[in-house]
Design a protein around this motif. Structure first.
Motif, PDB file in Angstrom:
ATOM      1  N   ALA A  40       0.764  -1.307  -0.084  1.00 57.55           N
ATOM      2  CA  ALA A  40       0.036  -0.053   0.043  1.00 57.55           C
ATOM      3  C   ALA A  40       0.816   1.179   0.043  1.00 57.55           C
ATOM      4  CB  ALA A  40      -0.823   0.015   1.096  1.00 57.55           C
ATOM      5  N   GLY A  41       2.207   1.068   0.272  1.00 56.97           N
ATOM      6  CA  GLY A  41       3.001   2.371   0.497  1.00 56.97           C
ATOM      7  C   GLY A  41       4.135   2.264  -0.452  1.00 56.97           C
ATOM      8  N   ALA A  42       4.095   1.591  -1.500  1.00 56.56           N
ATOM      9  CA  ALA A  42       4.990   1.423  -2.636  1.00 56.56           C
ATOM     10  C   ALA A  42       4.809   2.179  -3.679  1.00 56.56           C
ATOM     11  CB  ALA A  42       5.228  -0.244  -2.974  1.00 56.56           C
ATOM     12  N   ALA A  43       3.624   2.640  -4.166  1.00 59.09           N
ATOM     13  CA  ALA A  43       3.560   3.372  -5.361  1.00 59.09           C
ATOM     14  C   ALA A  43       4.513   4.438  -5.646  1.00 59.09           C
ATOM     15  CB  ALA A  43       2.161   4.032  -5.399  1.00 59.09           C
ATOM     16  N   GLY A  44       5.285   4.501  -6.638  1.00 56.78           N
ATOM     17  CA  GLY A  44       6.141   5.674  -6.895  1.00 56.78           C
ATOM     18  C   GLY A  44       7.478   5.396  -6.304  1.00 56.78           C
ATOM     19  N   LEU A  45       7.659   4.560  -5.802  1.00 50.81           N
ATOM     20  CA  LEU A  45       9.204   3.914  -5.363  1.00 50.81           C
ATOM     21  C   LEU A  45       9.700   3.209  -6.410  1.00 50.81           C
ATOM     22  CD1 LEU A  45       8.226   3.798  -1.484  1.00 50.81           C
ATOM     23  CD2 LEU A  45       9.124   5.637  -2.649  1.00 50.81           C
ATOM     24  N   THR A  46      10.988   2.659  -6.057  1.00 57.06           N
ATOM     25  CA  THR A  46      11.899   2.086  -6.978  1.00 57.06           C
ATOM     26  C   THR A  46      12.123   0.659  -6.487  1.00 57.06           C
ATOM     27  OG1 THR A  46      12.559   4.106  -7.778  1.00 57.06           O
ATOM     28  CG2 THR A  46      13.906   1.887  -8.447  1.00 57.06           C
ATOM     29  N   LEU A  47      12.105  -0.334  -7.252  1.00 57.80           N
ATOM     30  CA  LEU A  47      12.377  -1.913  -6.630  1.00 57.80           C
ATOM     31  C   LEU A  47      13.898  -1.681  -6.739  1.00 57.80           C
ATOM     32  CD1 LEU A  47      10.311  -4.254  -9.138  1.00 57.80           C
ATOM     33  CD2 LEU A  47      10.177  -3.811  -6.638  1.00 57.80           C
ATOM     34  N   THR A  48      14.500  -2.309  -5.611  1.00 56.57           N
ATOM     35  CA  THR A  48      15.844  -2.432  -5.143  1.00 56.57           C
ATOM     36  C   THR A  48      16.285  -3.984  -5.851  1.00 56.57           C
ATOM     37  OG1 THR A  48      15.781  -3.149  -3.197  1.00 56.57           O
ATOM     38  CG2 THR A  48      16.145  -0.662  -3.742  1.00 56.57           C
ATOM     39  N   GLU A  49      15.354  -4.757  -5.816  1.00 55.06           N
ATOM     40  CA  GLU A  49      15.400  -6.439  -6.190  1.00 55.06           C
ATOM     41  C   GLU A  49      14.577  -6.644  -7.182  1.00 55.06           C
ATOM     42  OE1 GLU A  49      15.371  -8.740  -2.719  1.00 55.06           O
ATOM     43  OE2 GLU A  49      16.558  -7.608  -1.450  1.00 55.06           O
ATOM     44  N   GLN A  50      14.766  -7.647  -8.123  1.00 54.29           N
ATOM     45  CA  GLN A  50      13.814  -8.073  -8.971  1.00 54.29           C
ATOM     46  C   GLN A  50      12.520  -8.759  -8.587  1.00 54.29           C
ATOM     47  OE1 GLN A  50      16.112 -10.624 -11.594  1.00 54.29           O
ATOM     48  NE2 GLN A  50      16.007 -12.470 -10.243  1.00 54.29           N
ATOM     49  N   LEU A  51      11.443  -8.527  -9.004  1.00 53.77           N
ATOM     50  CA  LEU A  51      10.247  -8.959  -8.806  1.00 53.77           C
ATOM     51  C   LEU A  51       9.987 -10.500  -9.245  1.00 53.77           C
ATOM     52  CD1 LEU A  51       7.344  -8.796  -7.026  1.00 53.77           C
ATOM     53  CD2 LEU A  51       6.630  -7.865  -9.014  1.00 53.77           C
ATOM     54  N   THR A 157      12.944  -0.963 -11.561  1.00 53.15           N
ATOM     55  CA  THR A 157      11.762  -0.249 -12.007  1.00 53.15           C
ATOM     56  C   THR A 157      10.939   0.386 -10.913  1.00 53.15           C
ATOM     57  OG1 THR A 157      11.590  -2.448 -13.209  1.00 53.15           O
ATOM     58  CG2 THR A 157       9.784  -1.330 -12.889  1.00 53.15           C
ATOM     59  N   ARG A 158      10.258   1.712 -11.758  1.00 55.94           N
ATOM     60  CA  ARG A 158       9.446   2.530 -10.863  1.00 55.94           C
ATOM     61  C   ARG A 158       8.200   1.697 -10.668  1.00 55.94           C
ATOM     62  NH1 ARG A 158       8.937   9.041 -11.487  1.00 55.94           N
ATOM     63  NH2 ARG A 158       7.695   9.447  -9.437  1.00 55.94           N
ATOM     64  N   ILE A 159       7.643   1.681  -9.170  1.00 54.29           N
ATOM     65  CA  ILE A 159       6.433   0.917  -8.985  1.00 54.29           C
ATOM     66  C   ILE A 159       5.198   1.884  -9.240  1.00 54.29           C
ATOM     67  CG2 ILE A 159       5.218  -0.208  -7.255  1.00 54.29           C
ATOM     68  CD1 ILE A 159       8.303  -0.537  -5.779  1.00 54.29           C
ATOM     69  N   GLY A 160       4.306   1.123 -10.009  1.00 56.79           N
ATOM     70  CA  GLY A 160       3.132   1.764 -10.301  1.00 56.79           C
ATOM     71  C   GLY A 160       1.934   1.041 -10.099  1.00 56.79           C
ATOM     72  N   PRO A 161       0.784   1.252 -10.030  1.00 54.38           N
ATOM     73  CA  PRO A 161      -0.506   0.392  -9.785  1.00 54.38           C
ATOM     74  C   PRO A 161      -0.385  -1.117 -10.375  1.00 54.38           C
ATOM     75  CG  PRO A 161      -1.188   2.674 -10.492  1.00 54.38           C
ATOM     76  CD  PRO A 161       0.324   2.469 -10.747  1.00 54.38           C
ATOM     77  N   ALA A 162      -0.050  -1.207 -11.803  1.00 52.99           N
ATOM     78  CA  ALA A 162       0.089  -2.621 -12.141  1.00 52.99           C
ATOM     79  C   ALA A 162       0.971  -3.650 -11.545  1.00 52.99           C
ATOM     80  CB  ALA A 162       0.307  -2.377 -13.583  1.00 52.99           C
ATOM     81  N   LEU A 163       2.413  -2.763 -11.305  1.00 50.91           N
ATOM     82  CA  LEU A 163       3.146  -3.740 -10.522  1.00 50.91           C
ATOM     83  C   LEU A 163       2.719  -3.928  -9.187  1.00 50.91           C
ATOM     84  CD1 LEU A 163       7.003  -3.491 -10.969  1.00 50.91           C
ATOM     85  CD2 LEU A 163       6.398  -3.815  -8.679  1.00 50.91           C
ATOM     86  N   ILE A 164       2.135  -3.116  -8.625  1.00 51.15           N
ATOM     87  CA  ILE A 164       1.600  -3.305  -7.065  1.00 51.15           C
ATOM     88  C   ILE A 164       0.576  -4.601  -7.096  1.00 51.15           C
ATOM     89  CG2 ILE A 164       0.113  -2.739  -5.189  1.00 51.15           C
ATOM     90  CD1 ILE A 164       1.648   0.124  -5.534  1.00 51.15           C
ATOM     91  N   GLY A 165      -0.430  -4.475  -8.253  1.00 50.41           N
ATOM     92  CA  GLY A 165      -1.308  -5.578  -8.369  1.00 50.41           C
ATOM     93  C   GLY A 165      -0.586  -7.093  -8.862  1.00 50.41           C
ATOM     94  N   LEU A 166       0.542  -7.139  -9.569  1.00 52.08           N
ATOM     95  CA  LEU A 166       1.232  -8.130  -9.956  1.00 52.08           C
ATOM     96  C   LEU A 166       2.087  -8.671  -8.767  1.00 52.08           C
ATOM     97  CD1 LEU A 166       2.651  -9.715 -12.286  1.00 52.08           C
ATOM     98  CD2 LEU A 166       4.406  -8.083 -12.403  1.00 52.08           C
ATOM     99  N   ALA A 167       2.534  -7.582  -7.948  1.00 54.28           N
ATOM    100  CA  ALA A 167       3.344  -8.184  -6.708  1.00 54.28           C
ATOM    101  C   ALA A 167       2.256  -8.992  -5.805  1.00 54.28           C
ATOM    102  CB  ALA A 167       3.984  -7.078  -5.971  1.00 54.28           C
TER     103      ALA A 167
END
Length: 399
Positions: A40-51, A157-167
């Protein structure tokens, strides 16, 4: 990267070509530290490891349609039960002439040939008939989207809504990220008015209101926007020395040139700053700079004219923030540019443009102090001095 001439006093790169300035700003910082945050707090942040997937996607054979999962044979098929989404599979593998009623998303029993869609089926009591589905038809097989352990998004990767849903779909509750770089903005100038219409000799401050949403859009977090007078001398030094050290970047607008009231360059030299970029060969925005103080804060100087400052922010601030968050320097799309454009010898012109998907054309209204063109534009076109009408140029997207 092309080798650039350095200032013999500061060691900085002077009058840097525009593309090289972006590269220098991106390469200068070390990425910020990593932490785990809830989805819930990840939007707009950047992944430091691959998902990565924790199990196959989907995890089991899944019905892609409402209807009947049918076993071998040409039908009619005898129904032996019903399977709904969220339920366990029904018994053993389907035998010849056997079927189950099934809902979209429900687990498909072993032995199913395919799913006969509801609208194609004819049911009579416990019997159902219809066209024989092709093998595997309307079944999402386990792992067909991704096997277990597959990398779905790389680090950076910069985290957007779709990546949050994917995670979430993969079963992750948190993500490893870098925090947003914290930016404190110092807007300098004795001539600035902050409300209403300005009087004679004064101008309304456009940068103060512009900077917070701009920094947010570029991936930073605004800690404060302070207005700093040019007089008395030393006002900027006081403001920079009292800026909380929690700020990773101190952004200074105005005071970047060599005029009588411009204090930033002398202040940086006195403080022992490490210079990265000292002026960029672009128009507008030439007197921009990037340095790092001994206390590790980054000092970014932008011109005081609003459009020039905006162009400079996209030149140095955007790459700096990407470098701090571990994101790659974006590859800019190149689009054919048309229109009556006067190039600048030895410099890159940054011009607001509208883009129809095939070609870009000037939006107009882009004198250094005027923001109309940028307000209406889709992008800033980086027009090199050798450009000819119709040639493709890099675009910095504004939205």
């Amino acid at each position: 990267m092309t080798l650039l001439a350095a200032d013999p006093v500061t060691g900085s790169c002077c009058d840097v070509p525009w593309a090289s300035a972006r590269e220098l700003a991106h390469a200068a910082p070390r990425p910020l530290s990593t932490r785990q945050v809830p989805l819930a707090g990840a939007a707009g942040l950047t992944l430091t490891e691959q998902l990565c997937t924790l199990q196959p996607m989907p995890a089991f054979d899944t019905a892609a349609m409402d209807g009947y999962a049918v076993g071998p044979g040409s039908g009619p098929w005898r129904l032996r039960g019903t399977v709904r989404a969220g339920a366990d599979p029904v018994g053993d593998a389907l035998g010849v002439a056997e079927a189950v009623e099934i809902s979209t998303g429900a687990p498909v029993p072993p032995g199913a040939r395919g799913v006969l869609p509801l609208e194609h089926a004819l049911r009579d009591g416990a019997m159902v008939c219809g066209p024989i589905p092709a093998k595997g038809r309307h079944i999402r097989r386990a792992g067909e989207d991704a096997p277990a352990g597959a990398c779905l998004a790389p680090a950076g990767t910069r985290i957007g809504p779709a990546l949050i849903g994917l995670a979430a779909a993969c079963g992750h509750d948190t993500l490893p990220v870098r925090r947003r770089p914290r930016v404190c903005a110092l807007v300098t100038g004795d001539e600035l008015t902050h409300t209403g219409l300005p009087g004679l000799g004064r101008v309304r401050d456009a940068l103060g209101p512009l900077l917070s949403p701009l920094i947010d859009a570029l991936g930073g977090e605004v800690t404060a926007v302070h207005h700093v007078p040019d007089r008395p001398a030393g006002s900027l030094a006081t403001a920079m020395n009292t800026t909380p050290y929690e700020a990773d970047v101190v952004l200074v607008t105005g005071s970047t040139s060599a005029g009588a009231t411009d204090q930033l360059r002398a202040l940086l030299r006195e403080s022992g700053a490490r210079w990265i970029v000292d002026t960029v060969a672009c128009r507008p925005g030439h007197p921009q700079l990037l340095t790092q103080l001994p206390d590790s804060r980054w000092i970014l100087g932008l011109p005081g004219n609003p459009y020039a400052a905006l162009a400079a922010a996209h030149t140095l601030l955007a790459p700096l923030l990407a470098g701090l968050t571990g994101r790659p320097l974006p590859t800019l799309p190149r689009i054919s540019l048309t229109g009556d454009i006067r190039t600048a010898p030895g410099r890159t012109r940054l011009i607001p443009v509208v883009w129809d998907g095939a070609t870009a054309r000037p939006a107009g209204g882009h004198r250094p102090a005027f923001l109309q063109g940028a307000a209406l534009a889709d992008a800033l076109a980086a027009v090199p001095s050798e450009w000819q009408p119709g040639e493709a140029v890099p675009l910095l997207l504004l939205s």
